[in-house]
Design a protein around this motif. Structure first.
Motif, PDB file in Angstrom:
ATOM      1  N   ARG A   1     -15.398 -24.673  -8.793  1.00 42.52           N
ATOM      2  CA  ARG A   1     -16.119 -24.235  -9.977  1.00 42.52           C
ATOM      3  C   ARG A   1     -16.289 -22.727 -10.040  1.00 42.52           C
ATOM      4  N   LEU A   2     -15.485 -22.002  -9.306  1.00 39.25           N
ATOM      5  CA  LEU A   2     -15.551 -20.548  -9.386  1.00 39.25           C
ATOM      6  C   LEU A   2     -15.052 -20.092 -10.752  1.00 39.25           C
ATOM      7  N   ALA A   3     -15.614 -18.997 -11.217  1.00 43.30           N
ATOM      8  CA  ALA A   3     -15.167 -18.441 -12.495  1.00 43.30           C
ATOM      9  C   ALA A   3     -13.773 -17.845 -12.335  1.00 43.30           C
ATOM     10  N   GLY A   4     -13.316 -17.173 -13.395  1.00 41.83           N
ATOM     11  CA  GLY A   4     -11.995 -16.587 -13.361  1.00 41.83           C
ATOM     12  C   GLY A   4     -11.906 -15.458 -12.359  1.00 41.83           C
ATOM     13  N   PRO A   5     -10.695 -14.881 -12.197  1.00 47.15           N
ATOM     14  CA  PRO A   5     -10.516 -13.781 -11.249  1.00 47.15           C
ATOM     15  C   PRO A   5     -11.411 -12.597 -11.599  1.00 47.15           C
TER      16      PRO A   5
ATOM     17  N   ALA B   1     -12.810  -2.862 -11.350  1.00 45.99           N
ATOM     18  CA  ALA B   1     -13.885  -1.933 -11.700  1.00 45.99           C
ATOM     19  C   ALA B   1     -13.331  -0.742 -12.449  1.00 45.99           C
ATOM     20  N   ASN B   2     -14.213  -0.052 -13.191  1.00 40.93           N
ATOM     21  CA  ASN B   2     -13.793   1.131 -13.938  1.00 40.93           C
ATOM     22  C   ASN B   2     -13.305   2.205 -12.980  1.00 40.93           C
ATOM     23  N   GLY B   3     -12.204   2.835 -13.372  1.00 39.82           N
ATOM     24  CA  GLY B   3     -11.651   3.899 -12.538  1.00 39.82           C
ATOM     25  C   GLY B   3     -10.640   3.406 -11.529  1.00 39.82           C
ATOM     26  N   SER B   4     -10.412   2.091 -11.439  1.00 42.10           N
ATOM     27  CA  SER B   4      -9.440   1.560 -10.477  1.00 42.10           C
ATOM     28  C   SER B   4      -8.047   1.466 -11.058  1.00 42.10           C
ATOM     29  N   GLY B   5      -7.880   1.878 -12.329  1.00 46.70           N
ATOM     30  CA  GLY B   5      -6.568   1.770 -12.940  1.00 46.70           C
ATOM     31  C   GLY B   5      -5.559   2.731 -12.355  1.00 46.70           C
ATOM     32  N   ALA B   6      -6.037   3.812 -11.697  1.00 49.30           N
ATOM     33  CA  ALA B   6      -5.114   4.772 -11.118  1.00 49.30           C
ATOM     34  C   ALA B   6      -4.460   4.246  -9.848  1.00 49.30           C
ATOM     35  N   THR B   7      -4.952   3.170  -9.304  1.00 48.87           N
ATOM     36  CA  THR B   7      -4.402   2.599  -8.085  1.00 48.87           C
ATOM     37  C   THR B   7      -3.253   1.663  -8.426  1.00 48.87           C
ATOM     38  N   ASP B   8      -2.216   1.725  -7.602  1.00 53.00           N
ATOM     39  CA  ASP B   8      -1.066   0.865  -7.827  1.00 53.00           C
ATOM     40  C   ASP B   8      -1.487  -0.591  -7.694  1.00 53.00           C
ATOM     41  N   PRO B   9      -1.267  -1.415  -8.731  1.00 56.91           N
ATOM     42  CA  PRO B   9      -1.695  -2.822  -8.638  1.00 56.91           C
ATOM     43  C   PRO B   9      -0.948  -3.589  -7.553  1.00 56.91           C
ATOM     44  N   GLN B  10       0.322  -3.225  -7.308  1.00 58.03           N
ATOM     45  CA  GLN B  10       1.070  -3.914  -6.264  1.00 58.03           C
ATOM     46  C   GLN B  10       0.465  -3.638  -4.887  1.00 58.03           C
ATOM     47  N   LEU B  11      -0.067  -2.423  -4.704  1.00 58.05           N
ATOM     48  CA  LEU B  11      -0.725  -2.105  -3.435  1.00 58.05           C
ATOM     49  C   LEU B  11      -1.979  -2.953  -3.262  1.00 58.05           C
TER      50      LEU B  11
ATOM     51  N   ALA C   1      -3.728 -14.685 -10.685  1.00 58.45           N
ATOM     52  CA  ALA C   1      -4.125 -16.080 -10.902  1.00 58.45           C
ATOM     53  C   ALA C   1      -3.706 -16.953  -9.715  1.00 58.45           C
ATOM     54  N   HIS C   2      -2.509 -16.692  -9.166  1.00 61.51           N
ATOM     55  CA  HIS C   2      -2.041 -17.471  -8.009  1.00 61.51           C
ATOM     56  C   HIS C   2      -2.919 -17.211  -6.786  1.00 61.51           C
ATOM     57  N   LEU C   3      -3.218 -15.937  -6.517  1.00 58.91           N
ATOM     58  CA  LEU C   3      -4.072 -15.623  -5.366  1.00 58.91           C
ATOM     59  C   LEU C   3      -5.479 -16.183  -5.547  1.00 58.91           C
ATOM     60  N   TRP C   4      -5.992 -16.128  -6.766  1.00 54.40           N
ATOM     61  CA  TRP C   4      -7.330 -16.657  -7.016  1.00 54.40           C
ATOM     62  C   TRP C   4      -7.369 -18.169  -6.807  1.00 54.40           C
ATOM     63  N   GLN C   5      -6.288 -18.850  -7.196  1.00 52.73           N
ATOM     64  CA  GLN C   5      -6.222 -20.291  -6.968  1.00 52.73           C
ATOM     65  C   GLN C   5      -6.197 -20.591  -5.474  1.00 52.73           C
ATOM     66  N   GLN C   6      -5.494 -19.763  -4.701  1.00 48.11           N
ATOM     67  CA  GLN C   6      -5.482 -19.955  -3.249  1.00 48.11           C
ATOM     68  C   GLN C   6      -6.867 -19.722  -2.652  1.00 48.11           C
ATOM     69  N   VAL C   7      -7.582 -18.727  -3.174  1.00 44.31           N
ATOM     70  CA  VAL C   7      -8.946 -18.482  -2.689  1.00 44.31           C
ATOM     71  C   VAL C   7      -9.830 -19.686  -2.962  1.00 44.31           C
TER      72      VAL C   7
ATOM     73  N   GLN D   1       2.210  -6.009 -16.301  1.00 45.68           N
ATOM     74  CA  GLN D   1       0.902  -6.634 -16.474  1.00 45.68           C
ATOM     75  C   GLN D   1       1.000  -8.149 -16.388  1.00 45.68           C
ATOM     76  N   GLU D   2       2.030  -8.729 -16.988  1.00 49.41           N
ATOM     77  CA  GLU D   2       2.204 -10.176 -16.924  1.00 49.41           C
ATOM     78  C   GLU D   2       2.443 -10.636 -15.490  1.00 49.41           C
ATOM     79  N   ARG D   3       3.270  -9.873 -14.764  1.00 48.48           N
ATOM     80  CA  ARG D   3       3.516 -10.244 -13.360  1.00 48.48           C
ATOM     81  C   ARG D   3       2.240 -10.121 -12.526  1.00 48.48           C
ATOM     82  N   VAL D   4       1.491  -9.041 -12.758  1.00 49.97           N
ATOM     83  CA  VAL D   4       0.246  -8.842 -11.997  1.00 49.97           C
ATOM     84  C   VAL D   4      -0.760  -9.937 -12.331  1.00 49.97           C
ATOM     85  N   ASP D   5      -0.886 -10.273 -13.624  1.00 54.91           N
ATOM     86  CA  ASP D   5      -1.825 -11.331 -14.014  1.00 54.91           C
ATOM     87  C   ASP D   5      -1.440 -12.671 -13.386  1.00 54.91           C
ATOM     88  N   ALA D   6      -0.143 -12.961 -13.365  1.00 54.92           N
ATOM     89  CA  ALA D   6       0.306 -14.220 -12.752  1.00 54.92           C
ATOM     90  C   ALA D   6       0.026 -14.230 -11.254  1.00 54.92           C
ATOM     91  N   GLU D   7       0.265 -13.094 -10.584  1.00 56.18           N
ATOM     92  CA  GLU D   7       0.001 -13.015  -9.138  1.00 56.18           C
ATOM     93  C   GLU D   7      -1.486 -13.117  -8.844  1.00 56.18           C
TER      94      GLU D   7
END
Length: 220
Positions: A89-93, A97-107, A75-81, A67-73
């Protein structure tokens, strides 16, 4: 009066006592065996439970690290966006959505990186901008032709060596007019975050050369 105990009665009682003693010994052995089995089963259950707790703790630690690695990644991708879009002035990442937890976060992160890389790479100018590219060629050819006409007029007016050199210079300037249109085309491509590929170059040069040729024919 009490009956006397005969040898046969005494022997029968001894046999009965021996049978009872043997039965008690068997039952005691069975109870001891059952107790040992229960203790062994309980020890195995405790060991299995301890192993499951250990595995659960390891999975929990690994999940937290993931989770820490995913959150850091994220945040990095959001900063690039934000940097690519030029919006600070964009909000946070976005929250998954609900039900997306079954998907691999690395994918999902890999797909996001691919989209970001494709968005960051300049594409080609679409065919819909061909009229603008043609106008760039015309806009480069017309001023160059006008400069050439002015140079020839100066050569005629001053005479002498200028009458010989300025017409040559005027011809060179006139023929370079289509190339001047590439400057405007490059500005157009930069604004659209695109590359100036061979097709847009040919459109600009073709329109510029056609305009130059037409102006030369009409100017005779």
């Amino acid at each position: 009066m009490n009956q006397p105990v005969t040898s046969e009665t005494y022997a029968a009682q001894l046999r009965r006592l021996a049978e009872l003693t043997a039965r008690v010994r068997e039952q005691r052995a069975e109870a001891h065996t059952w107790y040992e089995r229960q203790c062994a089963a309980a020890e195995r259950a405790v060991a299995d439970a301890a192993e499951q707790v250990r595995l659960a703790e390891e999975e929990l630690i690994a999940a937290r690290e993931e989770q820490e690695r995913v959150d850091a990644e994220v945040a990095h991708l959001w900063q690039q966006v934000r940097t690519r879009l030029g919006v600070r002035r964009l909000a946070g990442p976005p929250v998954p959505a609900n039900g997306s937890g079954a998907t691999d976060p690395q994918l999902l992160l890999g797909r996001a990186r691919d989209l970001l890389n494709r968005a960051g790479q300049p594409g080609e100018l679409p065919g819909s901008v061909n009229p603008l590219l043609a106008l760039c060629g015309v806009a480069g050819a017309v001023p160059a032709y006008a400069l050439g006409v002015g140079a020839r007029a100066l050569g005629v007016g001053y005479g002498g060596d200028l009458a010989v050199g300025l017409p040559v210079l005027a011809l060179v300037v006139t023929l370079c007019g289509p190339l001047v249109g590439l400057v405007s085309a490059r500005v157009l491509a930069d604004r659209r975050h695109a590359v100036l590929s061979p097709r847009p170059i040919l459109v600009v040069l073709g329109a510029g050369l056609l305009t130059t040729a037409l102006l030369l024919v009409l100017g005779r």
